[in-house]
Design an enzyme around this catalytic site. Structure first.
Site, PDB file in Angstrom:
ATOM      1  N   ASP A 136       0.852  -1.203   0.000  1.00  5.97           N
ATOM      2  CA  ASP A 136       0.000   0.000   0.000  1.00  5.97           C
ATOM      3  C   ASP A 136       0.887   1.252   0.000  1.00  5.97           C
ATOM      4  OD1 ASP A 136      -0.822   0.501   3.542  1.00  5.97           O
ATOM      5  OD2 ASP A 136       0.949  -0.422   2.620  1.00  5.97           O
TER       6      ASP A 136
ATOM      7  N   ASP B  72       6.749   1.127   2.133  1.00  7.24           N
ATOM      8  CA  ASP B  72       6.507   0.173   1.040  1.00  7.24           C
ATOM      9  C   ASP B  72       7.403   0.507  -0.148  1.00  7.24           C
ATOM     10  OD1 ASP B  72       3.822   0.979   2.443  1.00  7.24           O
ATOM     11  OD2 ASP B  72       3.458  -1.053   1.711  1.00  7.24           O
TER      12      ASP B  72
ATOM     13  N   THR C 276       2.702  -6.127   2.749  1.00 10.76           N
ATOM     14  CA  THR C 276       3.148  -4.986   3.560  1.00 10.76           C
ATOM     15  C   THR C 276       2.029  -3.958   3.749  1.00 10.76           C
ATOM     16  OG1 THR C 276       4.030  -3.769   1.669  1.00 10.76           O
ATOM     17  CG2 THR C 276       5.547  -5.269   2.825  1.00 10.76           C
TER      18      THR C 276
ATOM     19  N   ASN D 260      -2.325   2.896   3.362  1.00  7.78           N
ATOM     20  CA  ASN D 260      -1.699   4.200   3.638  1.00  7.78           C
ATOM     21  C   ASN D 260      -2.422   5.337   2.923  1.00  7.78           C
ATOM     22  OD1 ASN D 260       0.426   3.413   5.365  1.00  7.78           O
ATOM     23  ND2 ASN D 260       1.556   2.612   3.597  1.00  7.78           N
TER      24      ASN D 260
ATOM     25  N   HIS E  73       9.424   0.174   8.247  1.00 14.23           N
ATOM     26  CA  HIS E  73       8.847  -1.143   8.537  1.00 14.23           C
ATOM     27  C   HIS E  73       9.005  -2.155   7.396  1.00 14.23           C
ATOM     28  CE1 HIS E  73       6.510   1.008  11.711  1.00 14.23           C
ATOM     29  NE2 HIS E  73       6.196   1.889  10.779  1.00 14.23           N
ATOM     30  N   ASP E  74       8.437  -1.822   6.235  1.00 14.64           N
ATOM     31  CA  ASP E  74       8.168  -2.843   5.222  1.00 14.64           C
ATOM     32  C   ASP E  74       9.389  -3.530   4.624  1.00 14.64           C
ATOM     33  OD1 ASP E  74       5.286  -0.979   4.025  1.00 14.64           O
ATOM     34  OD2 ASP E  74       5.497  -2.405   5.656  1.00 14.64           O
TER      35      ASP E  74
ATOM     36  N   PHE F 275      -1.351  -0.670  12.303  1.00 10.40           N
ATOM     37  CA  PHE F 275      -2.262  -0.201  11.257  1.00 10.40           C
ATOM     38  C   PHE F 275      -2.713  -1.319  10.300  1.00 10.40           C
ATOM     39  CE2 PHE F 275      -4.422   2.600   8.516  1.00 10.40           C
ATOM     40  CZ  PHE F 275      -4.166   2.167   7.217  1.00 10.40           C
ATOM     41  N   ASN F 276      -1.772  -2.117   9.772  1.00 11.29           N
ATOM     42  CA  ASN F 276      -2.150  -3.096   8.752  1.00 11.29           C
ATOM     43  C   ASN F 276      -3.157  -4.121   9.278  1.00 11.29           C
ATOM     44  OD1 ASN F 276      -0.546  -1.961   6.761  1.00 11.29           O
ATOM     45  ND2 ASN F 276       1.220  -3.268   7.224  1.00 11.29           N
TER      46      ASN F 276
HETATM   47  O1  RIB Z   1       2.062   0.140  10.781  1.00 10.65           O
HETATM   48  C1  RIB Z   1       3.014   0.237   9.761  1.00 10.65           C
HETATM   49  C2  RIB Z   1       2.498  -0.369   8.491  1.00 10.65           C
HETATM   50  O2  RIB Z   1       1.300   0.307   8.074  1.00 10.65           O
HETATM   51  C3  RIB Z   1       3.478  -0.216   7.315  1.00 10.65           C
HETATM   52  O3  RIB Z   1       3.298  -1.260   6.404  1.00 10.65           O
HETATM   53  C4  RIB Z   1       3.040   1.083   6.688  1.00 10.65           C
HETATM   54  O4  RIB Z   1       3.416   1.171   5.312  1.00 10.65           O
HETATM   55  C5  RIB Z   1       1.541   0.972   6.832  1.00 10.65           C
HETATM   56  O5  RIB Z   1       1.053   0.180   5.752  1.00 10.65           O
HETATM   57 CA    CA Z   2       2.758  -0.706   4.068  1.00  4.25          CA
END
Ligand code: RIB
Ligand code: CA
Length: 319
Positions: free
Chosen positions: A15, A20, A129, A44, A244-245, A170-171
């Site tokens: 996303d 990402d 991701t 996102n 993160h990703d 979040f994901n």
């Molecule tokens: O919480 C972080 C995640 O949520 C990452 O993958 C960021 O890109 C969002 O998608």
């Molecule tokens: Ca992401």
């Protein structure tokens, strides 16, 4: 980037999103990864923005031959919530991006996933991701392809606290039912949660190393970190953004980068305050059979060397 026979075939469902974007660069740059397809998901930002961003990022990377297909515009069940508060109005705010140099695949994300899985001579690694919506939909629509999946490795959840809510990352918050359906599928599952990715901070030295690269890929990456870092400071008072990703891709390239613990993983669907929280029973208090490997420790120096070398190699190749 052509792939050697030994390269690992993957589909990256994402996303984009600043982090990402770095994951896409790492996957394109690595000779150990055979990026078969990029599929997009809401998260996102809107699905249309995420899809445009994916095309632009691959164009920046000089990669015009990886098919990109558009996926879910919203979650399986709950109301749509987006992460523009972190990634900006476009989902990739900060530096200007090149216009896409190639067209979107005419298939939707789930159809492209199915076609790639059916055509691959060896099982394919699914890297997720963003929210799990596309993968859950693949299992609903084409259950016969499950054996063609080597594993699912996803950025999401946490063994500790959340980010989008106090307890939910979040994901997994964005589509908890989708994660539940992926867990229920019994597919081999590895979770790279916030407890791991918060070790992958783009500290000033990292950004300076990007800034010192004399090419547009390095400069763009540094500007992504600038915008992303500002968001993370404003929302969560971080001094540097957790990228993160790319941790998912890095784990595939160099298995020694991350340590793992096998455990029982669940996702909260009922909690008034905790919906989307991942429950990782690290001390086996429930006595359930383990169903996932969760990431615990990161070799951060090796991670950043890998990511920065990838960005620099792409930048030099495309200069
Ligand atoms: O919480 C972080 C995640 O949520 C990452 O993958 C960021 O890109 C969002 O998608
Ligand atoms: Ca992401």
């Amino acid at each position: 980037m052509t792939s050697a026979d030994s390269a690992l075939p993957i589909i990256l469902d994402c996303d984009p999103g600043h982090d990402d974007a770095v994951a896409i660069l790492l996957a394109v740059a690595s000779e150990k990864i055979d990026l078969k397809a990029v599929t997009t998901c809401f998260g996102n930002c809107s699905i249309d923005d995420a899809t445009r961003n994916a095309l632009q990022i691959l164009t920046l990377a000089g990669e015009h031959d990886v098919p990109v297909a558009k996926g879910a515009a919203g979650p399986l069940v709950q109301e749509l919530e987006l992460g523009n508060y972190v990634h900006g109005e476009s989902g990739l705010d900060g530096p200007a991006m090149p216009a896409p140099a190639f067209a979107l695949d005419e298939r939707d994300a789930v159809t492209l996933m199915k076609d790639v899985l059916e055509a691959s001579a060896t099982p394919v690694t699914m890297v997720i991701t963003g929210p799990m919506t596309n993968l859950a939909q693949l299992f609903r629509n084409h259950p016969a392809v499950t054996p063609r999946i080597r594993e699912v490795i996803f950025m999401g959840g946490s063994t500790e606290r959340g980010n989008h809510t106090p307890s939910a990352e979040f994901n997994t918050f964005a589509d908890p039912e989708a994660l539940q359906e992926v867990i229920d599928s019994g597919v081999a599952l590895r979770m790279v949660g916030l407890n791991l990715t918060h070790q992958a901070l783009a500290v000033p030295d990292v950004v300076e190393r990007m800034r010192a690269m004399d090419h547009v890929v390095g400069q763009t990456s540094a500007e992504w970190m600038g915008f992303f870092g500002n968001s993370y400071n404003q929302v969560w008072s971080f001094e540097a953004p957790p990228v993160h990703d790319p941790c998912t891709i890095a784990a595939l390239i160099n298995p020694d980068l991350i340590t793992w613990q096998r455990t029982f993983l669940a996702v909260e669907l009922e909690g008034k305050w905790s919906r989307g929280e991942t429950i990782t029973d690290l001390h086996n208090r429930f006595g359930n059979e383990p169903n996932a490997d969760v990431a615990i420790g990161l070799d951060r120096d090796a991670y950043w060397d890998l990511v920065l070398n990838a960005i620099d190699s792409l930048g030099q190749k495309n200069s």
